[in-house]
Design a protein around this motif. Sequence first.
Motif, mmCIF file in Angstrom:
data_model
loop_
_atom_site.group_PDB
_atom_site.id
_atom_site.type_symbol
_atom_site.label_atom_id
_atom_site.label_comp_id
_atom_site.label_asym_id
_atom_site.label_seq_id
_atom_site.Cartn_x
_atom_site.Cartn_y
_atom_site.Cartn_z
ATOM 1 N N PRO A 38 -47.391 82.824 -10.372
ATOM 2 C CA PRO A 38 -47.172 81.959 -11.544
ATOM 3 C C PRO A 38 -45.716 81.964 -12.008
ATOM 4 C CG PRO A 38 -49.143 83.287 -11.822
ATOM 5 C CD PRO A 38 -48.435 83.828 -10.614
ATOM 6 N N ASP A 39 -45.073 83.139 -11.973
ATOM 7 C CA ASP A 39 -43.682 83.223 -12.394
ATOM 8 C C ASP A 39 -42.783 82.451 -11.436
ATOM 9 O OD1 ASP A 39 -41.553 84.488 -14.091
ATOM 10 O OD2 ASP A 39 -40.998 85.385 -12.180
ATOM 11 N N TYR A 40 -43.061 82.568 -10.144
ATOM 12 C CA TYR A 40 -42.251 81.888 -9.123
ATOM 13 C C TYR A 40 -42.373 80.375 -9.244
ATOM 14 C CZ TYR A 40 -40.466 80.698 -4.452
ATOM 15 O OH TYR A 40 -39.766 80.159 -3.407
ATOM 16 N N PHE A 41 -43.595 79.874 -9.302
ATOM 17 C CA PHE A 41 -43.796 78.433 -9.350
ATOM 18 C C PHE A 41 -43.577 77.843 -10.741
ATOM 19 C CE2 PHE A 41 -46.102 79.279 -5.361
ATOM 20 C CZ PHE A 41 -45.487 78.321 -4.575
ATOM 21 N N GLY A 42 -43.246 78.683 -11.699
ATOM 22 C CA GLY A 42 -42.890 78.174 -13.021
ATOM 23 C C GLY A 42 -41.513 77.546 -13.049
ATOM 24 N N GLY A 43 -40.728 77.726 -11.978
ATOM 25 C CA GLY A 43 -39.394 77.129 -11.909
ATOM 26 C C GLY A 43 -39.447 75.654 -11.557
ATOM 27 N N ARG A 44 -38.316 74.968 -11.714
ATOM 28 C CA ARG A 44 -38.227 73.527 -11.458
ATOM 29 C C ARG A 44 -37.875 73.213 -9.999
ATOM 30 N NH1 ARG A 44 -37.074 70.021 -15.752
ATOM 31 N NH2 ARG A 44 -35.568 68.962 -14.413
ATOM 32 N N PHE A 45 -37.301 74.176 -9.285
ATOM 33 C CA PHE A 45 -36.925 73.984 -7.872
ATOM 34 C C PHE A 45 -35.952 72.805 -7.702
ATOM 35 C CE2 PHE A 45 -40.890 76.269 -7.732
ATOM 36 C CZ PHE A 45 -40.722 77.178 -6.704
ATOM 37 N N ASP A 46 -35.079 72.612 -8.679
ATOM 38 C CA ASP A 46 -34.125 71.503 -8.605
ATOM 39 C C ASP A 46 -32.675 71.989 -8.596
ATOM 40 O OD1 ASP A 46 -34.055 72.441 -11.179
ATOM 41 O OD2 ASP A 46 -34.184 70.473 -12.141
ATOM 42 N N GLY A 47 -32.483 73.287 -8.410
ATOM 43 C CA GLY A 47 -31.138 73.820 -8.356
ATOM 44 C C GLY A 47 -30.516 73.660 -6.979
ATOM 45 N N SER A 48 -29.224 74.002 -6.893
ATOM 46 C CA SER A 48 -28.539 73.924 -5.606
ATOM 47 C C SER A 48 -29.147 74.943 -4.648
ATOM 48 C CB SER A 48 -27.047 74.215 -5.793
ATOM 49 O OG SER A 48 -26.379 74.250 -4.556
ATOM 50 N N GLY A 49 -29.504 74.490 -3.446
ATOM 51 C CA GLY A 49 -30.114 75.388 -2.474
ATOM 52 C C GLY A 49 -31.567 75.677 -2.753
ATOM 53 N N GLU A 50 -32.238 74.859 -3.583
ATOM 54 C CA GLU A 50 -33.650 75.048 -3.891
ATOM 55 C C GLU A 50 -34.468 73.844 -3.430
ATOM 56 O OE1 GLU A 50 -33.128 77.712 -7.986
ATOM 57 O OE2 GLU A 50 -34.155 75.786 -8.043
ATOM 58 N N ASP A 78 -26.299 85.026 -4.378
ATOM 59 C CA ASP A 78 -27.325 85.017 -5.415
ATOM 60 C C ASP A 78 -28.672 85.341 -4.771
ATOM 61 O OD1 ASP A 78 -28.536 84.806 -7.835
ATOM 62 O OD2 ASP A 78 -28.128 82.681 -8.146
ATOM 63 N N GLY A 79 -29.629 85.716 -5.578
ATOM 64 C CA GLY A 79 -30.943 86.077 -5.059
ATOM 65 C C GLY A 79 -31.819 84.865 -4.814
ATOM 66 N N TYR A 80 -32.249 84.667 -3.602
ATOM 67 C CA TYR A 80 -33.158 83.574 -3.243
ATOM 68 C C TYR A 80 -34.443 84.163 -2.668
ATOM 69 C CZ TYR A 80 -29.506 80.043 -3.824
ATOM 70 O OH TYR A 80 -28.546 79.205 -4.344
ATOM 71 N N THR A 81 -35.565 83.572 -3.014
ATOM 72 C CA THR A 81 -36.857 84.045 -2.534
ATOM 73 C C THR A 81 -37.582 82.921 -1.814
ATOM 74 O OG1 THR A 81 -37.078 85.665 -4.314
ATOM 75 C CG2 THR A 81 -39.098 84.999 -3.183
ATOM 76 N N LEU A 82 -37.986 83.204 -0.594
ATOM 77 C CA LEU A 82 -38.743 82.245 0.208
ATOM 78 C C LEU A 82 -40.206 82.665 0.174
ATOM 79 C CD1 LEU A 82 -38.719 79.872 2.302
ATOM 80 C CD2 LEU A 82 -38.474 81.628 4.071
ATOM 81 N N LEU A 83 -41.056 81.825 -0.415
ATOM 82 C CA LEU A 83 -42.480 82.112 -0.506
ATOM 83 C C LEU A 83 -43.225 81.104 0.348
ATOM 84 C CD1 LEU A 83 -44.784 83.708 -1.790
ATOM 85 C CD2 LEU A 83 -44.746 82.132 -3.720
#
Length: 250
Positions: free
Chosen positions: A166-178, A222-227
């Motif tokens: 839930p915390d991960y998918f709460g983001g917008r995923f619209d940043g650079s490299g997302e 920066d920290g990136y997480t691939l789920l």
Amino acid sequence: MSSPELLLRVLRSEMRAADLTYKALGARLGLSESSIKRMFSQGDMSLSRLSQVCEAIGVALEDVLRQAADAVPRADRLTLDQERALVADPQLLMVAVCCLGHWSYEQIVETYQISEAECVSCLARLDRLGLIELKPLNRYRLHVSRTFRWLPDGPVQQLMRLHVVPDYFGGRFDGSGETLLLVHGRLSEASAQLMVQRIQQLAAELARLHQEDQRRPPEQRDGYTLLLGLRSWEFAQFTAMRRPPLQEQA
């Protein structure tokens, strides 16, 4: 098999690939064939000599060391007790995840609110749990493979479902490299297995890039997480709209 034996095995493999004999290698190094054979049989090779041998064979020293490290047997999963121990201590779990991401001791202490003594204690506990092998100066070697996965429906996956997802998918995923993709397809079992292999390769590529970028200054990273996940699944609301089987309609 010890580390020197693994290195020598990799060197012999690279020599065969280059179609290079002991005599030819000795000629390139200015040594006799007997000296080369003795050096390989006794495993008596300094770091500088190892570098010279790699150069003579035509392979990078880093590649030889990486191949030797990859040849060490490692676990694909932890045991139930190991995962329970991690989940029971958030600080220990945090350090474990950092280790799986190849963070250094210094990076962990600089990034998180954990003292040097606490971090060393966590590393020592991870060593006792068998996740890592703690070395001098707080360095470590992972005891898990590149294809490591958490136990299906184990303590860590249960924690992920409750809090991490839930915390991960709460983001917008619209940043650079997302990016965020949801792709559906009807596949055979063979094709699904192929997709799993490709996902594992992608995860390995992320780990490789992480290692390469360690040479860059911290402000450039920066920290990136691939789920990633792949399963036979249909959204419950869509399932409820399915037509009943023919025998139920009759």
